[in-house]
Design a protein around this motif. Structure first.
Motif, PDB file in Angstrom:
ATOM      1  N   ALA A  43     -73.177  34.553 -64.113  1.00 45.26           N
ATOM      2  CA  ALA A  43     -73.077  34.280 -62.685  1.00 45.26           C
ATOM      3  C   ALA A  43     -72.664  35.517 -61.900  1.00 45.26           C
ATOM      4  CB  ALA A  43     -72.080  33.149 -62.438  1.00 45.26           C
ATOM      5  N   VAL A  44     -72.303  36.600 -62.603  1.00 50.20           N
ATOM      6  CA  VAL A  44     -71.882  37.818 -61.921  1.00 50.20           C
ATOM      7  C   VAL A  44     -73.084  38.747 -61.777  1.00 50.20           C
ATOM      8  CG1 VAL A  44     -70.427  39.855 -62.043  1.00 50.20           C
ATOM      9  CG2 VAL A  44     -69.544  37.637 -62.804  1.00 50.20           C
ATOM     10  N   ALA A  45     -73.426  39.107 -60.542  1.00 52.96           N
ATOM     11  CA  ALA A  45     -74.573  39.995 -60.332  1.00 52.96           C
ATOM     12  C   ALA A  45     -74.120  41.453 -60.348  1.00 52.96           C
ATOM     13  CB  ALA A  45     -75.260  39.674 -59.017  1.00 52.96           C
ATOM     14  N   VAL A  46     -73.019  41.740 -59.677  1.00 50.56           N
ATOM     15  CA  VAL A  46     -72.504  43.111 -59.630  1.00 50.56           C
ATOM     16  C   VAL A  46     -71.027  43.095 -60.033  1.00 50.56           C
ATOM     17  CG1 VAL A  46     -72.134  45.167 -58.215  1.00 50.56           C
ATOM     18  CG2 VAL A  46     -74.041  43.628 -57.698  1.00 50.56           C
ATOM     19  N   ARG A  47     -70.654  43.950 -60.933  1.00 51.85           N
ATOM     20  CA  ARG A  47     -69.254  44.033 -61.345  1.00 51.85           C
ATOM     21  C   ARG A  47     -68.787  45.485 -61.277  1.00 51.85           C
ATOM     22  NH1 ARG A  47     -67.183  41.046 -66.590  1.00 51.85           N
ATOM     23  NH2 ARG A  47     -66.866  39.496 -64.958  1.00 51.85           N
ATOM     24  N   PHE A  48     -67.685  45.699 -60.582  1.00 54.72           N
ATOM     25  CA  PHE A  48     -67.027  47.014 -60.586  1.00 54.72           C
ATOM     26  C   PHE A  48     -65.826  46.927 -61.513  1.00 54.72           C
ATOM     27  CE2 PHE A  48     -68.998  46.391 -56.463  1.00 54.72           C
ATOM     28  CZ  PHE A  48     -69.683  47.575 -56.262  1.00 54.72           C
ATOM     29  N   GLU A  49     -65.732  47.860 -62.433  1.00 56.67           N
ATOM     30  CA  GLU A  49     -64.596  47.880 -63.355  1.00 56.67           C
ATOM     31  C   GLU A  49     -63.811  49.165 -63.184  1.00 56.67           C
ATOM     32  OE1 GLU A  49     -66.387  45.321 -67.161  1.00 56.67           O
ATOM     33  OE2 GLU A  49     -65.780  47.407 -67.402  1.00 56.67           O
ATOM     34  N   LEU A  56     -78.593  32.860 -46.867  1.00 54.63           N
ATOM     35  CA  LEU A  56     -78.833  31.435 -47.124  1.00 54.63           C
ATOM     36  C   LEU A  56     -79.958  31.228 -48.123  1.00 54.63           C
ATOM     37  CD1 LEU A  56     -78.410  29.923 -43.547  1.00 54.63           C
ATOM     38  CD2 LEU A  56     -76.829  29.806 -45.500  1.00 54.63           C
ATOM     39  N   SER A  57     -80.891  32.195 -48.175  1.00 52.63           N
ATOM     40  CA  SER A  57     -82.012  32.051 -49.103  1.00 52.63           C
ATOM     41  C   SER A  57     -81.590  32.362 -50.536  1.00 52.63           C
ATOM     42  CB  SER A  57     -83.152  32.989 -48.693  1.00 52.63           C
ATOM     43  OG  SER A  57     -82.833  34.317 -49.059  1.00 52.63           O
ATOM     44  N   GLY A  58     -80.317  32.787 -50.718  1.00 52.58           N
ATOM     45  CA  GLY A  58     -79.825  32.961 -52.079  1.00 52.58           C
ATOM     46  C   GLY A  58     -79.781  34.400 -52.568  1.00 52.58           C
ATOM     47  N   MET A  59     -79.952  35.364 -51.644  1.00 49.97           N
ATOM     48  CA  MET A  59     -79.856  36.770 -52.033  1.00 49.97           C
ATOM     49  C   MET A  59     -78.395  37.126 -52.342  1.00 49.97           C
ATOM     50  SD  MET A  59     -81.218  39.761 -52.483  1.00 49.97           S
ATOM     51  CE  MET A  59     -82.867  39.726 -51.780  1.00 49.97           C
ATOM     52  N   THR A  60     -78.188  37.959 -53.336  1.00 55.32           N
ATOM     53  CA  THR A  60     -76.859  38.524 -53.589  1.00 55.32           C
ATOM     54  C   THR A  60     -76.657  39.691 -52.631  1.00 55.32           C
ATOM     55  OG1 THR A  60     -77.083  37.978 -55.928  1.00 55.32           O
ATOM     56  CG2 THR A  60     -75.343  39.537 -55.313  1.00 55.32           C
ATOM     57  N   MET A  61     -75.607  39.650 -51.819  1.00 57.89           N
ATOM     58  CA  MET A  61     -75.440  40.697 -50.812  1.00 57.89           C
ATOM     59  C   MET A  61     -74.033  41.281 -50.831  1.00 57.89           C
ATOM     60  SD  MET A  61     -77.872  39.403 -47.756  1.00 57.89           S
ATOM     61  CE  MET A  61     -76.669  38.964 -46.567  1.00 57.89           C
ATOM     62  N   LEU A  62     -73.971  42.611 -50.694  1.00 52.78           N
ATOM     63  CA  LEU A  62     -72.709  43.296 -50.433  1.00 52.78           C
ATOM     64  C   LEU A  62     -72.816  43.870 -49.029  1.00 52.78           C
ATOM     65  CD1 LEU A  62     -72.384  43.021 -53.501  1.00 52.78           C
ATOM     66  CD2 LEU A  62     -71.448  45.325 -53.544  1.00 52.78           C
ATOM     67  N   VAL A  63     -71.941  43.445 -48.144  1.00 52.19           N
ATOM     68  CA  VAL A  63     -72.099  43.759 -46.724  1.00 52.19           C
ATOM     69  C   VAL A  63     -70.840  44.434 -46.186  1.00 52.19           C
ATOM     70  CG1 VAL A  63     -72.580  42.819 -44.445  1.00 52.19           C
ATOM     71  CG2 VAL A  63     -73.594  41.735 -46.465  1.00 52.19           C
ATOM     72  N   VAL A  64     -70.950  45.704 -45.844  1.00 48.97           N
ATOM     73  CA  VAL A  64     -69.853  46.366 -45.135  1.00 48.97           C
ATOM     74  C   VAL A  64     -70.056  46.090 -43.651  1.00 48.97           C
ATOM     75  CG1 VAL A  64     -68.861  48.572 -44.463  1.00 48.97           C
ATOM     76  CG2 VAL A  64     -69.559  48.197 -46.835  1.00 48.97           C
ATOM     77  N   THR A  65     -69.081  45.520 -43.001  1.00 51.44           N
ATOM     78  CA  THR A  65     -69.299  45.117 -41.611  1.00 51.44           C
ATOM     79  C   THR A  65     -68.017  45.100 -40.792  1.00 51.44           C
ATOM     80  OG1 THR A  65     -70.296  43.435 -40.192  1.00 51.44           O
ATOM     81  CG2 THR A  65     -69.045  42.638 -42.083  1.00 51.44           C
ATOM     82  N   HIS A  66     -68.200  45.268 -39.492  1.00 48.55           N
ATOM     83  CA  HIS A  66     -67.097  45.069 -38.548  1.00 48.55           C
ATOM     84  C   HIS A  66     -67.269  43.750 -37.808  1.00 48.55           C
ATOM     85  CE1 HIS A  66     -65.421  48.944 -39.292  1.00 48.55           C
ATOM     86  NE2 HIS A  66     -66.534  49.576 -38.968  1.00 48.55           N
ATOM     87  N   GLU A  67     -68.317  42.985 -38.166  1.00 50.07           N
ATOM     88  CA  GLU A  67     -68.580  41.707 -37.511  1.00 50.07           C
ATOM     89  C   GLU A  67     -67.778  40.621 -38.215  1.00 50.07           C
ATOM     90  OE1 GLU A  67     -70.386  41.273 -34.827  1.00 50.07           O
ATOM     91  OE2 GLU A  67     -71.037  43.361 -34.677  1.00 50.07           O
ATOM     92  N   MET A  68     -66.561  40.365 -37.710  1.00 52.09           N
ATOM     93  CA  MET A  68     -65.688  39.430 -38.409  1.00 52.09           C
ATOM     94  C   MET A  68     -66.230  38.006 -38.368  1.00 52.09           C
ATOM     95  SD  MET A  68     -63.537  41.323 -39.747  1.00 52.09           S
ATOM     96  CE  MET A  68     -63.613  43.104 -39.611  1.00 52.09           C
ATOM     97  N   ARG A  69     -66.971  37.679 -37.292  1.00 50.37           N
ATOM     98  CA  ARG A  69     -67.522  36.322 -37.227  1.00 50.37           C
ATOM     99  C   ARG A  69     -68.576  36.114 -38.304  1.00 50.37           C
ATOM    100  NH1 ARG A  69     -69.712  34.297 -31.725  1.00 50.37           N
ATOM    101  NH2 ARG A  69     -70.971  33.067 -33.151  1.00 50.37           N
ATOM    102  N   PHE A  70     -69.390  37.132 -38.491  1.00 49.52           N
ATOM    103  CA  PHE A  70     -70.403  37.055 -39.551  1.00 49.52           C
ATOM    104  C   PHE A  70     -69.722  36.873 -40.907  1.00 49.52           C
ATOM    105  CE2 PHE A  70     -72.848  39.089 -42.915  1.00 49.52           C
ATOM    106  CZ  PHE A  70     -74.088  38.493 -42.781  1.00 49.52           C
ATOM    107  N   ALA A  71     -68.678  37.668 -41.150  1.00 48.91           N
ATOM    108  CA  ALA A  71     -67.974  37.587 -42.432  1.00 48.91           C
ATOM    109  C   ALA A  71     -67.410  36.180 -42.633  1.00 48.91           C
ATOM    110  CB  ALA A  71     -66.849  38.619 -42.479  1.00 48.91           C
ATOM    111  N   ARG A  72     -66.825  35.638 -41.576  1.00 50.48           N
ATOM    112  CA  ARG A  72     -66.207  34.314 -41.683  1.00 50.48           C
ATOM    113  C   ARG A  72     -67.253  33.239 -41.990  1.00 50.48           C
ATOM    114  NH1 ARG A  72     -61.524  31.681 -39.793  1.00 50.48           N
ATOM    115  NH2 ARG A  72     -60.650  33.382 -38.590  1.00 50.48           N
ATOM    116  N   GLU A  73     -68.435  33.370 -41.330  1.00 49.22           N
ATOM    117  CA  GLU A  73     -69.428  32.314 -41.472  1.00 49.22           C
ATOM    118  C   GLU A  73     -70.269  32.434 -42.745  1.00 49.22           C
ATOM    119  OE1 GLU A  73     -69.952  32.119 -36.680  1.00 49.22           O
ATOM    120  OE2 GLU A  73     -71.763  32.311 -37.898  1.00 49.22           O
ATOM    121  N   VAL A  74     -70.529  33.669 -43.171  1.00 47.66           N
ATOM    122  CA  VAL A  74     -71.517  33.851 -44.234  1.00 47.66           C
ATOM    123  C   VAL A  74     -70.893  34.212 -45.581  1.00 47.66           C
ATOM    124  CG1 VAL A  74     -73.583  35.135 -44.917  1.00 47.66           C
ATOM    125  CG2 VAL A  74     -73.238  34.518 -42.520  1.00 47.66           C
TER     126      VAL A  74
END
Ligand SMILES: Nc1ncnc2c1ncn2[C@@H]1O[C@H](COP(=O)(O)OP(=O)(O)OP(=O)(O)O)[C@@H](O)[C@H]1O
Ligand SMILES: [Mg+2]
Lengths: 242, 248
Positions: free
Chosen positions: B7-13, B192-210
């Motif tokens: 279930a893990v797509a990207v792992r940083f160790e 929503l379509s199920g893509m694995t995403m890493l998102v650097v953002t300043h859009e706090m509303r987007f972060a909260r919702e998505v």
């Protein structure tokens, strides 16, 4: 007063003498000047591209070597370099091209031009936005694909106008090869004019040569300027709306 | 592979990166679940971009490992170019190929990397461009597009490669305010379509919702991580509280 003017006219603008030397200038001098300029520029571009890649290479030794090449050849008077390479190589026993003065001439100017063109190519390669290179690599494109599909096509557009400008300088620079002593059929514009001026104790043949040089360089200069203006306009782009 | 691992797509160790004397990343360990969106927030210079760039090795970590679908991509000898096809990236400043038109921007990777014939690549690019709302602009140069349109092209360019993971580095920060919404919508639909995403953002509303998971970074470290409700409503550290006070 009128006598003075007449003397000036006779010394520089002796029409029959200009008419006399012009056919040789056009038949022998002009093709040789152009051929020499083209050959030297081709050598210069090959050398320049190599040196430019070296200037941007990672190993310090390579970078330093290329830097020294550029600094030395741009720092010396061209007349000195042409003498050293054009006369020096055969004397030193490095008769690469036998006794063909023409080849030594093209080589020595080509090596000098290589130094100038290296800086032009380097600027062109560096002008490509770093982010676009990263975007290409992010898609999985190799270094070589990125060079071919992104860096070169963008670099070349930016390099062509200054390269043509450099070619204009080469045309004028070919005049220096008279130093190396060319055979009669090898003489370029300046050598022919100079010989004729000495033989006739009159400077009008040099005026004829000047007219030819100007006919070559002035239109090219204007063409390059127009070209650069168009490229600048293109880069600023067209309309944008959301 | 046990289910939890799959279930893990990207792992940083324990990823570390240092420029000169500064630790830009220290001891970063993080799992991004398959099909989830991880939002990375934090002050300027905290190492967000560097972490994202370590995910496709635009920047190579000095220490630690990065695994994509269980495969260690930091190991010597890994085919980095093949790995990058699986990891799409969208940049703050778009970085479209300025000498190519919109269609060629999207098809270049397909033709060169996936070795597709032009017709096939163009067919796929057109589908992708339509999906991001760019029908009819195929023959425009990037310079003749608005910022929002350019970013859509950049997203289409990345998606056309069919990546398993998408990285977004402040994808809306360079846009005029009225264009931000449209790009965020494209990103939300993608999540929503199920893509694995890493998102650097300043859009706090987007972060909260998505976001499924939000990561707060400061000075090269992960200070706090958790689901958006907890992180935004009940910050555990003074540092995060302070950051939220500034941006909200
Ligand atoms: N190539 C580099 N060489 C030296 N220092 C670098 C390099 N790249 C990043 N840094 C430094 O690493 C630190 C983290 O940079 P990074 O770009 O990852 O921060 P960020 O969180 O993305 O910031 P921002 O929100 O401003 O984009 C900064 O102090 C930056 O100056
Ligand atoms: Mg950043």
């Amino acid at each position: 007063m009128l006598g003075g003017l007449a003397r000036i006219q006779n010394t520089f603008f002796d029409v029959p003498m200009i008419a006399h030397v012009m056919p040789t200038l056009l038949r022998v001098g002009l093709p040789n000047t152009i051929l020499l300029a083209v050959l030297s520029s081709l050598i210069g571009m090959a050398v320049g591209l190599m040196i430019a890649t070296g200037l941007l290479a990672r190993p310090v030794g390579v970078r330093l070597g290329c830097r020294v090449y550029v600094d030395v050849l741009r720092g010396l008077p061209h007349i000195l370099t042409i003498y050293l390479i054009g006369q020096g190589l055969p004397i030193a026993g490095l008769s690469l091209f036998g006794t063909d003065t023409y080849a030594y001439a093209a080589l020595s100017i080509g090596l000098i031009e290589g130094a100038y063109m290296a800086e032009i190519f380097r600027a062109g390669l560096q002008s490509v936005e770093r982010g676009q290179i990263e975007a290409a690599r992010t898609l999985g494109m190799t270094k070589w694909q990125t060079m071919r599909d992104i860096i070169l096509p963008q670099g070349i557009r930016r390099v062509l106008p200054p390269l043509t400008g450099q070619f204009i300088l080469v045309i004028k620079g070919t005049a220096l090869v008279f130093l190396l002593g060319l055979t009669s059929s090898q003489r370029e514009i300046f050598s022919i004019a100079q010989d004729s001026a000495i033989n006739n104790a009159n400077l009008s043949p040099l005026t004829a040569a000047g007219i030819l040089y100007l006919a070559l360089t002035v239109p090219m200069t204007y063409a390059v300027n127009a070209w650069e203006r168009r490229l600048r306009g293109e880069r600023q782009g067209g309309p944008a709306n959301a | 592979m046990p289910d939890a691992e799959a279930a893990v797509a990207v792992r940083f160790e324990r990823v570390g990166k240092r420029y000169g004397a500064t630790d830009v990343l220290s001891d970063i360990s993080l799992d991004a679940g398959r099909g989830t969106t991880t939002c990375i927030i934090g002050p300027s210079g905290s190492g967000k971009s560097t972490l994202l760039r370590c995910t496709n090795l635009l920047t190579r970590p000095d220490t630690g490992r990065v695994l994509i679908d269980g495969v260690d991509i930091t190991r010597p000898g890994v085919d980095v170019d093949a790995m990058r096809v699986r990891v799409g990236m969208v940049f703050q400043h778009f970085h479209l190929f300025s000498h190519l038109d919109v269609l060629d921007n999207v098809t270049l990777g397909l033709r060169r990397v996936r070795r597709m014939a032009r017709a096939e690549a163009e067919a796929r690019a057109l589908v992708q461009l339509r999906a991001v709302g760019l029908e009819g602009l195929e023959r425009r140069r990037p310079a003749a597009l608005s910022g929002g349109q350019q970013q859509r092209v950049a997203i289409a360019r990345a998606l056309a490669m069919e990546p398993a993971v998408m990285l977004f580095d402040e994808a809306t920060s360079a846009l005029d305010p009225e264009l931000v919404k449209g790009i965020l919508k494209v990103m939300r639909d993608l999540a929503l379509s199920g893509m694995t995403m890493l998102v650097v953002t300043h859009e706090m509303r987007f972060a909260r919702e998505v976001a499924g998971n939000v990561v707060f970074m400061d000075r090269g470290r992960i200070v706090e991580t958790g689901p958006p409700d907890r992180l935004f409503d009940h910050p555990q550290t003074a540092r995060l509280q302070q950051f939220l006070d500034q941006v909200l």
